[in-house]
Design a protein around this motif. Structure first.
Motif, short mmCIF file in Angstrom:
data_model
loop_
_atom_site.label_atom_id
_atom_site.label_comp_id
_atom_site.label_asym_id
_atom_site.label_seq_id
_atom_site.Cartn_x
_atom_site.Cartn_y
_atom_site.Cartn_z
N UNK A 80 50.66 44.74 42.89
CA UNK A 80 49.83 44.76 41.68
C UNK A 80 48.88 43.57 41.65
N UNK A 81 47.87 43.68 40.84
CA UNK A 81 46.91 42.59 40.69
C UNK A 81 45.59 43.11 40.12
N UNK A 82 44.75 42.17 39.71
CA UNK A 82 43.46 42.56 39.11
C UNK A 82 42.46 41.43 39.33
N UNK B 180 56.45 43.37 43.27
CA UNK B 180 57.05 42.74 44.44
C UNK B 180 56.05 41.81 45.11
N UNK B 181 54.78 42.28 45.13
CA UNK B 181 53.76 41.49 45.80
C UNK B 181 52.49 41.46 44.95
N UNK C 1 53.41 38.63 37.35
CA UNK C 1 54.72 38.15 37.83
C UNK C 1 55.02 38.81 39.17
N UNK C 2 55.53 38.01 40.11
CA UNK C 2 55.95 38.57 41.41
C UNK C 2 57.34 38.08 41.74
N UNK C 3 58.01 38.88 42.56
CA UNK C 3 59.36 38.49 43.00
C UNK C 3 59.32 37.19 43.79
N UNK D 46 50.17 43.16 27.75
CA UNK D 46 51.07 43.66 28.79
C UNK D 46 50.96 42.78 30.02
N UNK D 47 52.09 42.69 30.75
CA UNK D 47 52.10 41.99 32.04
C UNK D 47 52.83 42.89 33.03
#
Length: 903
Positions: free
Chosen positions: A483-485, A388-389, A304-306, A383-384
């Motif tokens: 965040x990211x993967x 912000x980005x 999820x991002x803003x 989990x998620x």
């Protein structure tokens, strides 16, 4: 166990003589015959030649039983006919050759066996005039042989073994035939598995379950993912292939249609119907169509991002939180993506924060009510991250050729300059008005191997499968969370290796791709097999770069793992890559040995040029066996066509005998005293086959006699068994080379050391002595180097078994009991099995133990303790001379078999 020794060459002889052919050609009843091995197109086989009753009424010896069943294995197989005994006791057995029923013409007046594929509807009937060749069916009734001649069969079907003589224009046939069947392999051991689309040979997944993909529970879809394996081989589905399959409800009477739906948590039956080589077979395989188990599922979540405007919350849907379940994309093809079958519950928000804060959120997935519980079971916490980005991971610079959409690559180590993956070239960026790049310390890179074990970057230059995972969870100076993967799969190998890179050899010679055959030896041939795999300048290592599996074709037609290659049969050596792609299989066959002659292996005596009676000439070889009152089952010694000698255990063959009754020979058990022939031998050990020459040659006889080993050794003498063993093992011979033993004659020192020398593996011969051997007897005036005992004396002195008396050895001196016990004890010490005993206690237990000389006490006590002397309450008689019967009895008690290597 069998043993093979090479005793020189001999040639197998054909049993069909010109005289015999002449006899079989005279006089005849009409015989129907084929002009060639192929049957005519229609109608009965036409009358071609006259038959000989000697063939029509002959008796056939077969290798196998009538109406035998073989399992299909793709190779030629079946019962074979070995020999024909024509009608009339004066006729010799005839060895049969195989005729392949091809276009070649058989040899005139030669004897053959061939095969007919049985077909009751065929118009081709094999006949003798108005009489048909017949076989016995399962009910014992005689049935006419109908059908066409074929080569040795490999296909499923029923066959007859025909035997006859080619008379130049047709067949003179034996009136009855053995039959056999080749049946399909059983499907009973087949296993169901779920097809792995990325590895079609992978049969490991034996569980079936609803996975949420749209239509996955429809029968037609399920069948497209259902595989069947049998004995490690994946079978082909479809009419004309290996099998067809239908799905039934448990206890259902009719199959489900392709448009029907499977119900998770329910048992079903997959009915397999054989096709092709499995034609006519069927088997039911019960399986459970399981539910989607969330607890064990592989679940991937979204970020999820803003910027997306979505915030994880209690109202988030399954599609918001989860991207894939077991590889099935959500919403995409996933059924119930909006929670119809899976419920989602928010169970945690970022620590110390409220809903809507950046960070990690926790959700629990479970079945959505009663309706969902029909398809889904178990729970899973996932989990998620709300950031912000979103981080963007770029792998394109890590190796040549990686595109923006690629998720995997392969490094070929066989290239001159392999294209390695370099994780230090990974770039991680995010967009905040403009593209901004993160430093290496602002994200994590982990590399794991195929087993999930974390490794370092150097591993990416070694063969294997690796996953490079980039995880980003970074807060910048503005308190913004990035965040990211992303993951990238790296496969490192030596590319594809095929037969041109793999070499399998046996005894130093390469095995051709077409396979090869080698005769049975009784030894493990696996020890002689070597595998080498090379590509470029790289030599691969077994266990690291490839595996080697040896399999053997079983009697049920299946290939099974083998840890040795000994017995006759078909074998495969399969080389499968670990650090390279590819599998190569090399086939070879261990063929049975053809035995051509047989004689008793362990007679107590053999004599040449013996006149047995007035009707049997003196040019005979006679094998003497001892009469026991019971039926004798001697081991037989066989020769093959190369002259190799094989000794088979009695359970490896079935022999029949005939005894001489006046001038005639009558079938009889080998039991009572008399003169015998071997009438026939049927080999039951599959490592051997017998030619018809296995009956003893003319002029060779077995005599069952009440004299065990020598004419002056009564069968009931207390020493008879030991004397027979000593003679058989070569410890002692007859007096002056005769068949007299002289059991009560005292023995000299020269003869005693000859016995010990032979026990140790030595041979008494007249060959000259070496200079080294001569040195040990050079000081003895009573030992001539040309004497029969010279080598034995030299050996005894050299090893310390015996000593001389100054300048003499004392060759003619008689030996006492204690002297012989001393020599035997020294011999046992030389071998290494002369255990110490309590000398005083042992000798005190024998009445004349106190009469033993001091020098011999330890040796005599050892002999008494082990039962070699003074057994069963007898005295030692230490100073008494030992006679021949006593010497061999003591020797055999200590060592019943001769050593094979001279000490």
């Amino acid at each position: 166990m069998t043993a093979c020794t090479n005793n020189g060459g001999s040639r197998a002889r054909r049993a069909v003589t010109a005289a015999l052919v002449g006899v079989l050609s005279v006089g005849a009843a009409p015989m129907v015959a084929l002009a060639t091995g192929a049957a005519p197109a229609s109608g009965d086989v036409s009358l071609q030649a006259a038959t000989s009753d000697t063939v029509w009424n002959g008796t056939v010896a077969y290798d196998g039983e009538d109406r035998a069943t073989f399992t299909y294995n793709g190779k030629a197989q079946g019962t074979e006919a070995v020999s024909l005994t024509p009608q009339g006791t004066e006729m010799s057995d005839v060895e049969l050759e195989y005729y392949p029923a091809d276009s070649s013409t058989p040899g005139t007046d030669e004897y053959y066996y061939f095969y007919v594929e049985l077909d009751s509807a065929s118009s081709t009937t094999w006949m003798n005039g108005t009489e048909s060749v017949t076989y016995k069916n399962a009910k014992g009734a005689s049935v006419d042989v109908k059908g066409n001649a074929v080569a040795k069969p490999s296909a499923i079907g029923d066959y007859a073994v025909m035997v006859g003589r080619w008379n130049g224009s047709g067949w003179d046939l034996v009136k009855s035939a053995y039959t056999f069947s080749i049946k399909a392999q059983s499907l009973d051991d087949a296993n169901l598995f779920e097809i792995n689309s990325s590895d079609l040979e992978d049969t490991s997944d034996r569980d079936f379950a609803y996975n949420g993909e749209n239509g996955c529970d429809q029968v037609s879809t399920f069948l497209s993912t259902l595989g069947v394996e049998l004995g490690g081989t994946v079978l082909d589905e479809g009419a004309g292939n290996d099998y067809t399959v239908q799905i039934y409800e448990l206890n259902g009477k009719s199959p489900l249609s392709g448009s029907d739906w499977l119900v998770p948590g329910t048992q079903y039956v997959a009915k397999l119907s054989g096709e092709g080589v499995y034609d006519g077979l069927s088997v039911d395989k019960t399986f459970t169509y399981g539910k989607l188990n969330l607890a064990s599922a592989n679940i991937e979540t979204n970020l999820f991002t803003a910027a997306s405007g979505n915030v994880p919350s209690a109202s988030s849907s399954l599609a918001d939180i989860v991207s894939k379940i077991n590889g099935v994309t959500i919403p995409g093809n996933f059924q119930g993506a909006e929670g119809l079958r899976i419920a989602i519950k928010c169970t945690g928000v970022p620590s110390g924060s409220t809903a809507g804060a950046k960070g990690t959120y926790t959700f629990e997935l479970s079945a959505n009510g009663e309706a969902g519980a029909k398809y889904v079971e178990g729970t899973k916490e996932v989990t998620v991250t709300y950031a912000d980005f979103q981080a963007d991971v770029d792998f394109t610079g890590c190796a040549d050729g990686i595109g923006a959409s690629d998720t995997s690559m392969t490094t070929d180590l066989s290239k001159d300059k392999p294209n390695y993956f370099d994780p230090s070239e990974i770039k991680v960026t995010y967009i905040d008005g403009s593209t901004k790049e993160l430093d290496e310390d602002q994200y994590d890179v982990t590399i794991t191997d195929a087993n999930g074990v974390e490794v370092d970057a150097d591993a990416l230059k070694q063969p294997g499968e690796y996953t490079v995972k980039v995880s980003v969870n970074y807060t910048n100076d503005y308190d913004q969370l990035i965040a990211g993967e992303e993951s990238f799969k790296v496969t490192v190998n030596y590319g594809t290796v095929d037969g041109s890179n793999i070499y399998v050899s046996y005894d130093g010679k390469n095995v051709p791709a077409t396979g090869f055959d080698t005769p049975y030896t009784g030894e493990d041939m696996l020890d002689g097999i070597a595998v080498k795999s090379v590509k470029g300048d790289k030599t691969f290592v077994e266990g690291t770069d490839y595996t080697v599996e040896v399999t053997r074709l079983g009697s049920d037609g299946k290939w099974v793992a083998a840890d040795e290659i000994v017995n006759a049969g078909d074998y495969k050596v399969t080389v499968k890559g670990i650090s390279w792609k590819g599998t190569e299989t090399f086939e070879f066959e261990v063929t049975p040995v053809t035995l051509t002659s047989a004689v008793p292996a362990n007679p107590f005596a053999v004599a040449d040029d013996v006149k047995l009676d007035g009707n049997i000439p003196s040019t005979n070889t006679v094998y003497y066996l001892n009469h026991t009152g019971e039926e004798l089952v001697p081991e037989l010694s066989f020769k093959d066509a190369k002259g190799n000698v094989w000794t088979l255990d009695a359970d490896s063959y079935e022999a029949t005998y005939e005894v001489r009754d006046g001038v005639a020979w009558d079938a009889a058990d080998l039991k009572d005293e008399g003169v015998y022939h071997i009438k026939s031998v049927k080999i039951t050990d599959k490592n051997f086959v017998a030619s018809s020459t296995l009956a003893l040659p003319n002029g060779t006889y077995i005599v069952v006699t009440n004299t065990r080993s020598f004419v002056d050794v009564p069968n009931d003498a207390w020493y008879a068994e030991a004397v027979a063993t000593a003679k058989q093992q070569g410890y002692i011979g007859g007096v002056g080379g005769s068949n007299l033993f002289a059991p009560m004659r005292n023995m000299s020192r020269a003869d005693v050391v000859c016995v010990l020398y032979r026990m140790a593996g030595g041979t008494i011969d007249n060959e000259g002595m070496t200079d080294a051997e001569k040195t040990y007897i050079s000081d003895f005036t009573d030992v001539d180097e040309g004497a029969y005992y010279a080598k034995a004396v030299s050996w005894a002195v050299k090893t310390g078994v015996a000593r001389g008396y100054g300048d003499t050895f004392g060759t003619s001196r008689e030996v006492t009991t204690e002297e012989f016990a001393t020599m035997l004890h020294r011999y046992a010490t030389l071998i290494g099995n002369a255990d110490s005993v309590d000398t005083d206690a042992v000798l005190a237990g024998v009445a004349d133990g106190d009469q033993v000389s001091s020098y011999a006490r330890d040796a005599v006590a050892w002999a008494v303790e082990n039962g070699y002397v003074a057994s069963n309450g007898n005295l030692i008689d230490p100073q008494g001379s030992v006679y021949r019967a006593r010497v061999v009895t003591i020797a055999v008690r200590y060592q019943p078999e001769q050593l094979h290597v001279i000490l």
